[in-house]
Design a protein around this motif. Structure first.
Motif, mmCIF file in Angstrom:
data_model
loop_
_atom_site.group_PDB
_atom_site.id
_atom_site.type_symbol
_atom_site.label_atom_id
_atom_site.label_comp_id
_atom_site.label_asym_id
_atom_site.label_seq_id
_atom_site.Cartn_x
_atom_site.Cartn_y
_atom_site.Cartn_z
ATOM 1 N N GLY A 175 0.839 -1.183 0.000
ATOM 2 C CA GLY A 175 0.000 0.000 0.000
ATOM 3 C C GLY A 175 0.872 1.231 0.000
ATOM 4 O O GLY A 175 2.096 1.144 0.143
ATOM 5 N N PRO A 176 0.260 2.382 -0.148
ATOM 6 C CA PRO A 176 1.040 3.617 -0.239
ATOM 7 C C PRO A 176 1.725 3.973 1.078
ATOM 8 O O PRO A 176 1.277 3.571 2.150
ATOM 9 C CB PRO A 176 -0.006 4.665 -0.626
ATOM 10 N N SER A 177 2.794 4.724 0.963
ATOM 11 C CA SER A 177 3.478 5.241 2.148
ATOM 12 C C SER A 177 2.494 6.055 2.976
ATOM 13 O O SER A 177 1.738 6.853 2.428
ATOM 14 C CB SER A 177 4.645 6.132 1.736
ATOM 15 N N GLY A 178 2.495 5.810 4.269
ATOM 16 C CA GLY A 178 1.604 6.533 5.160
ATOM 17 C C GLY A 178 0.277 5.853 5.408
ATOM 18 O O GLY A 178 -0.525 6.321 6.218
ATOM 19 N N ALA A 179 0.029 4.729 4.735
ATOM 20 C CA ALA A 179 -1.241 4.020 4.929
ATOM 21 C C ALA A 179 -1.307 3.346 6.292
ATOM 22 O O ALA A 179 -2.390 3.050 6.793
ATOM 23 C CB ALA A 179 -1.457 2.997 3.826
ATOM 24 N N GLY A 180 -0.152 3.094 6.889
ATOM 25 C CA GLY A 180 -0.124 2.489 8.214
ATOM 26 C C GLY A 180 0.089 0.991 8.216
ATOM 27 O O GLY A 180 -0.364 0.291 9.120
ATOM 28 N N ARG A 240 4.741 -2.882 -3.524
ATOM 29 C CA ARG A 240 3.952 -3.087 -4.741
ATOM 30 C C ARG A 240 4.866 -3.416 -5.915
ATOM 31 O O ARG A 240 4.521 -4.199 -6.777
ATOM 32 C CB ARG A 240 3.140 -1.839 -5.064
ATOM 33 N N HIS A 241 6.059 -2.814 -5.929
ATOM 34 C CA HIS A 241 6.990 -3.010 -7.037
ATOM 35 C C HIS A 241 7.566 -4.427 -7.072
ATOM 36 O O HIS A 241 8.035 -4.871 -8.112
ATOM 37 C CB HIS A 241 8.125 -1.987 -6.965
ATOM 38 N N MET A 259 0.740 -17.078 -1.935
ATOM 39 C CA MET A 259 0.833 -15.795 -1.258
ATOM 40 C C MET A 259 -0.484 -15.028 -1.358
ATOM 41 O O MET A 259 -1.148 -15.079 -2.382
ATOM 42 C CB MET A 259 1.954 -14.961 -1.890
ATOM 43 N N ARG A 260 -0.855 -14.332 -0.302
ATOM 44 C CA ARG A 260 -2.078 -13.525 -0.302
ATOM 45 C C ARG A 260 -1.713 -12.053 -0.136
ATOM 46 O O ARG A 260 -1.163 -11.657 0.887
ATOM 47 C CB ARG A 260 -2.989 -13.952 0.841
ATOM 48 N N PRO A 261 -1.983 -11.226 -1.147
ATOM 49 C CA PRO A 261 -1.729 -9.794 -0.987
ATOM 50 C C PRO A 261 -2.775 -9.150 -0.079
ATOM 51 O O PRO A 261 -3.952 -9.518 -0.115
ATOM 52 C CB PRO A 261 -1.822 -9.238 -2.410
ATOM 53 N N VAL A 262 -2.314 -8.218 0.729
ATOM 54 C CA VAL A 262 -3.179 -7.431 1.601
ATOM 55 C C VAL A 262 -2.848 -5.975 1.331
ATOM 56 O O VAL A 262 -1.701 -5.549 1.526
ATOM 57 C CB VAL A 262 -2.942 -7.748 3.096
ATOM 58 N N VAL A 263 -3.819 -5.217 0.858
ATOM 59 C CA VAL A 263 -3.604 -3.816 0.531
ATOM 60 C C VAL A 263 -4.149 -2.953 1.671
ATOM 61 O O VAL A 263 -5.333 -3.022 1.998
ATOM 62 C CB VAL A 263 -4.287 -3.432 -0.791
ATOM 63 N N SER A 267 -5.500 -1.973 -6.993
ATOM 64 C CA SER A 267 -5.194 -3.125 -6.148
ATOM 65 C C SER A 267 -5.340 -4.414 -6.945
ATOM 66 O O SER A 267 -6.201 -4.505 -7.821
ATOM 67 C CB SER A 267 -6.155 -3.183 -4.958
ATOM 68 N N PRO A 268 -4.553 -5.431 -6.620
ATOM 69 C CA PRO A 268 -4.733 -6.735 -7.263
ATOM 70 C C PRO A 268 -6.128 -7.291 -6.940
ATOM 71 O O PRO A 268 -6.659 -7.055 -5.854
ATOM 72 C CB PRO A 268 -3.653 -7.607 -6.618
ATOM 73 N N GLU A 269 -6.701 -8.011 -7.885
ATOM 74 C CA GLU A 269 -8.057 -8.554 -7.710
ATOM 75 C C GLU A 269 -8.172 -9.503 -6.527
ATOM 76 O O GLU A 269 -9.230 -9.586 -5.893
ATOM 77 C CB GLU A 269 -8.500 -9.268 -8.981
#
Length: 181
Positions: free
Chosen positions: A12-17, A103-104, A116-120, A154-156
């Protein structure tokens, strides 16, 4: 214990926590739960604030990378980041492992960690800007670049956590997902 654990890859973006959500979930985790939280190796001083990470010089990072001591590495915002090879042992022992990723490096992580499970983790842009300014690590220009990079799809298959309210709530969402597997 399961035969092999799963990586939960927070992005997730910087600052999202992301670090805060991970910390809150870790605090709420029942003793003995088959979940471990990986630390990152970063070429950033430990005193810079934010996450608890292992500080490495650029030379030491490169030496470890050359010797195959990382399960995953990436570059972002002028720094090097790595996830230690120790996570492979944890996964093999049946533990799920929560990782603060990038993300990169998402595609590389998918190929490295089966299942693997992405968590945004996200938050509104105004909240991101405020959090980045309060943490005091970047200049106004660097914050503007981070905010510009915050816009992406975000990934599906991702679990999405909007971290714009009580941190306990965001931590419980992550913890609930971890405990369902």
């Amino acid at each position: 214990m399961r035969e092999r654990g799963r990586v939960w890859y927070l992005i997730g973006p910087s600052g999202a926590g992301k670090d805060s959500v991970m910390a809150r979930a870790r605090e709420q985790l029942a003793p003995g739960a088959p979940v471990l939280f990986a630390h990152r190796y970063i070429t950033r001083p430990a005193r810079a604030g934010g996450e608890n990470h292992v500080e490495l010089s650029e030379a030491e990072f490169c030496a470890r990378e050359a010797r195959g001591l990382f399960a995953l590495t990436w570059r972002s915002h002028g720094l090097r980041y790595g996830i230690g090879l120790e996570v492979e042992g944890w996964l093999a022992a049946g533990f799920d492992v929560v990782v603060n990723g990038s993300r990169h490096a998402l595609d590389t992580a998918r190929s490295r960690f089966a299942g693997m499970r992405p968590v945004v983790v996200t938050a509104p842009v105004a909240m991101l800007a405020d959090r980045l300014a309060r943490r005091g690590r970047e200049s106004a220009e660097a914050i503007a670049l981070r905010l510009a990079a915050a816009r992406w799809d975000s990934p599906e298959d991702a679990l999405e956590i909007v971290n714009d309210g009580e941190l306990d709530d965001a931590g419980r969402i992550l913890l609930s997902a971890l405990m369902r597997t």
